[in-house]
Write a protein that holds these residues in place. Structure first.
Motif, short mmCIF file in Angstrom:
data_model
loop_
_atom_site.label_atom_id
_atom_site.label_comp_id
_atom_site.label_asym_id
_atom_site.label_seq_id
_atom_site.Cartn_x
_atom_site.Cartn_y
_atom_site.Cartn_z
N VAL A 20 0.64 -1.17 -0.11
CA VAL A 20 -0.03 -0.01 -0.01
C VAL A 20 0.95 1.35 0.04
N PRO A 21 1.87 1.37 0.66
CA PRO A 21 2.68 2.64 0.69
C PRO A 21 3.46 2.71 -0.62
N ALA A 23 2.39 1.66 -3.42
CA ALA A 23 1.27 1.89 -4.60
C ALA A 23 0.68 3.47 -4.22
N LEU A 24 0.81 3.97 -3.10
CA LEU A 24 0.39 5.36 -2.81
C LEU A 24 1.64 6.21 -3.60
N ALA A 25 3.00 5.98 -3.11
CA ALA A 25 3.89 6.54 -3.66
C ALA A 25 3.96 6.53 -5.17
N TRP A 27 1.31 6.28 -7.17
CA TRP A 27 0.04 6.88 -7.59
C TRP A 27 0.34 8.31 -7.46
N LEU A 28 1.01 8.87 -6.35
CA LEU A 28 1.33 10.38 -6.14
C LEU A 28 2.26 10.71 -7.25
N GLU A 31 0.16 11.10 -10.65
CA GLU A 31 -0.58 12.28 -10.55
C GLU A 31 0.33 13.42 -10.87
N SER A 119 -7.21 10.29 -9.89
CA SER A 119 -8.40 10.48 -9.19
C SER A 119 -9.76 10.95 -9.49
#
Length: 197
Positions: A20-21, A23-25, A27-28, A31, A119
């Motif tokens: 999860v961390p 994937a968040l990185a 994704w950021l 973006e 998003s």
């Protein structure tokens, strides 16, 4: 010389805590990259307008979904109270409540409110009713599979199994019966017993 205590095992790190961390990185970074690409192509002011429009649309969606959820909850309570007054047993919410997918509508609004174009695209997809229904059915099946794999039986069995297998100690199921507790309900006007002797 050994003490006889069993060696303690360190718990394995779950996949979610690992990925999860990451994937968040990712994704950021995506973006930010996509915002810069669009800003180069259409201009910074256009990107700013897109972000503001997404935030306003998302706030409107969340507000409407919240009102609908509150109206559904109020209606459910009113129907339950009317059933109790008539002496009937209140019925559980029907299939229409499950098909509403109000939570996914709120999630779509929150995704629209987040700054970013990916998003926003995901939030717009969740605003489409067939997509929302398909995601809801997929989520229900995933939860049922996870619950079925956790422990066979009911939800209560799963929580009981989770309590029994906790590493911090032994759980003994049972019931505490106090013999000094008053028997039966207290009568109106009678003084209540003190909390501490």
């Amino acid at each position: 010389m050994t003490t006889g205590a069993p060696p303690t095992r360190t718990p394995r790190r779950s996949r979610a805590r690992t990925f999860v961390p990451l994937a968040l990185a990712v994704w950021l970074v995506l973006e930010i990259w996509l915002l810069t690409v669009v800003a180069d192509a259409a201009g910074g002011f256009t990107v700013f307008l897109l972000l503001v429009a997404g935030a306003l649309l998302g706030a409107t969606v969340v507000k409407r979904a919240g009102r609908r959820a509150f109206a559904n909850l109020t209606g459910t309570f009113q129907r339950a109270q009317e059933a109790v007054r008539r002496g009937e047993e209140p019925q559980a919410p029907g299939r229409a409540a499950a098909e509403d997918r109000n939570g996914f509508l709120m999630l779509g609004g929150l995704l629209l409110m987040l700054p970013g174009l990916i998003s926003d695209a995901l939030g717009l997809l969740l605003l489409v009713p067939p997509v929302r229904a398909a995601v809801g059915r997929w989520a229900e099946r995933a939860v049922e599979r996870r619950m079925g794999a956790a422990a066979p039986g009911s939800l209560q069995d799963a929580f009981q199994q989770a309590r029994i297998h906790r590493p911090d100690g032994k759980v003994v199921p049972g019931e505490v019966i106090r013999e000094d507790a008053p028997q039966g309900p207290a009568r109106p006007g009678e003084p209540r017993p003190p909390l501490l002797p």
